[in-house]
Enzyme design. Structure first.
Site, PDB file in Angstrom:
ATOM      1  N   GLY A 113       1.033  -9.462  56.340  1.00  0.00           N
ATOM      2  CA  GLY A 113       1.732  -9.076  55.116  1.00  0.00           C
ATOM      3  C   GLY A 113       0.735  -8.793  54.011  1.00  0.00           C
ATOM      4  O   GLY A 113      -0.240  -8.053  54.202  1.00  0.00           O
ATOM      5  N   ASP A 114       0.954  -9.395  52.850  1.00  0.00           N
ATOM      6  CA  ASP A 114       0.038  -9.203  51.717  1.00  0.00           C
ATOM      7  C   ASP A 114      -0.756 -10.481  51.445  1.00  0.00           C
ATOM      8  O   ASP A 114      -1.153 -10.743  50.318  1.00  0.00           O
ATOM      9  CB  ASP A 114       0.808  -8.776  50.465  1.00  0.00           C
ATOM     10  CG  ASP A 114       1.878  -9.788  50.067  1.00  0.00           C
ATOM     11  OD1 ASP A 114       2.372 -10.502  50.952  1.00  0.00           O
ATOM     12  OD2 ASP A 114       2.212  -9.860  48.874  1.00  0.00           O
ATOM     13  N   GLU A 115      -1.013 -11.261  52.500  1.00  0.00           N
ATOM     14  CA  GLU A 115      -1.733 -12.522  52.378  1.00  0.00           C
ATOM     15  C   GLU A 115      -3.149 -12.391  52.942  1.00  0.00           C
ATOM     16  O   GLU A 115      -3.348 -11.919  54.064  1.00  0.00           O
ATOM     17  CB  GLU A 115      -0.995 -13.638  53.121  1.00  0.00           C
ATOM     18  CG  GLU A 115       0.370 -13.958  52.532  1.00  0.00           C
ATOM     19  CD  GLU A 115       1.123 -14.977  53.356  1.00  0.00           C
ATOM     20  OE1 GLU A 115       2.082 -15.561  52.828  1.00  0.00           O
ATOM     21  OE2 GLU A 115       0.761 -15.187  54.540  1.00  0.00           O
TER      22      GLU A 115
END
Length: 285
Positions: free
Chosen positions: A114-116
């Site tokens: 994801g955006d991690e």
């Protein structure tokens, strides 16, 4: 005939070496796919975990400290929704490249999905030195990212856990860094928080409240109070504001200040809002 046989032997050996070279190339490609993120080409979770565990073992032997930064992009979903997933992917790639540029040789930056992103900073001496590294890394987001000829500004929330202060196992350190990141978001985003022990108790309390909130809607524990809005000119009531209240059999009256923010973070605000609208329309008939 002898020359022809010699040429055939040469061709055979050249072909054999070519096949071996192709097999080695394919093996390296498969290995790369197994250990690197396909979008950003950063080390994936598996490779990060393998390297991080070795660094923790070395740090234990040498009595040094290790920092784990759990970095999450703020409001990334809004970019995906507004511009599409291809623009979101392009932004992730540019963020990854920027993080690679600012991390030092002995540090590790990984995309966890994801955006991690997770960044490991080994062998630092003072918290002041670590603070400087965190600020240097977060400064990546001071400039706009050019995506499809649009300038996009995005911020990040960062949680930090320290070995051995905040845990001895990698799983515990990552969990605590993730918890600290959650509190960084809760405190307004675009900042960083170091993990503290009381964060876990707060996190568990919020999780428990979220579960009870879902049961409360089903058990009809919510109710509305109506606050009249009075015109300053005519002194007449011109409208009413519907205010949600929660009467819990276990905790008594729970203030909206305690549960509304949890409902927003968990997405439960949508069914609550739907319930409020249905209740207002029903009671207003």
């Amino acid at each position: 005939m002898r020359n022809k046989k010699k040429r055939n032997n040469i061709d055979y050996h050249v072909g054999m070496f070519s096949d071996l070279s192709n097999q080695e190339h394919i093996r390296k490609q498969i290995q790369h796919l197994a250990y690197y993120d396909s979008l950003t080409d950063l080390p994936n979770r598996e490779l990060f975990n393998s390297r991080a565990k070795k660094i923790i073992i070395d740090a234990d032997l040498e009595k040094t400290k290790v920092a784990f930064m759990f970095l999450d992009l703020d409001r990334f979903k809004n970019i995906n929704d507004a511009l599409g997933h291809s623009s979101g992917d392009e932004l992730l790639k540019k963020v990854a490249n920027s993080l690679k540029e600012v991390t030092l040789e002995d540090e590790i930056v990984s995309r966890f999905g994801g955006d991690e992103f997770v960044i490991l900073i080994p062998d630092f001496d003072l918290i002041d030195d670590l603070n400087k590294r965190i600020i240097s890394i977060s400064n990546v987001f001071q400039s706009a990212f050019n995506i499809d000829e649009k300038e996009l500004f995005i911020t990040s929330s960062i949680g930090i856990s320290l070995y051995p202060l905040n845990g001895e196992s990698l799983d515990e350190l990552l969990k605590n860094a993730d918890t600290a990141m959650y509190f960084a978001k809760k405190s307004g985003k675009n900042n960083f928080k170091f993990y503290t022990e009381n964060m876990n108790s707060k996190f568990l309390k919020n999780l428990d409240l979220e579960n009870k909130m879902r049961q409360a809607l089903h058990n009809e524990e919510f109710y509305l109070e109506y606050q009249p809005q009075v015109s300053t000119v005519t002194k007449k009531i011109i409208s009413c504001e519907a205010l949600i209240r929660w009467n819990s059999p276990e905790f008594g009256t729970i203030s909206p200040d305690e549960f509304i923010s949890i409902a927003e973070d968990s997405g439960f605000i949508i069914p609550i809002t739907r319930w409020i609208l249905e209740k207002v329309f029903y009671e207003g008939r």
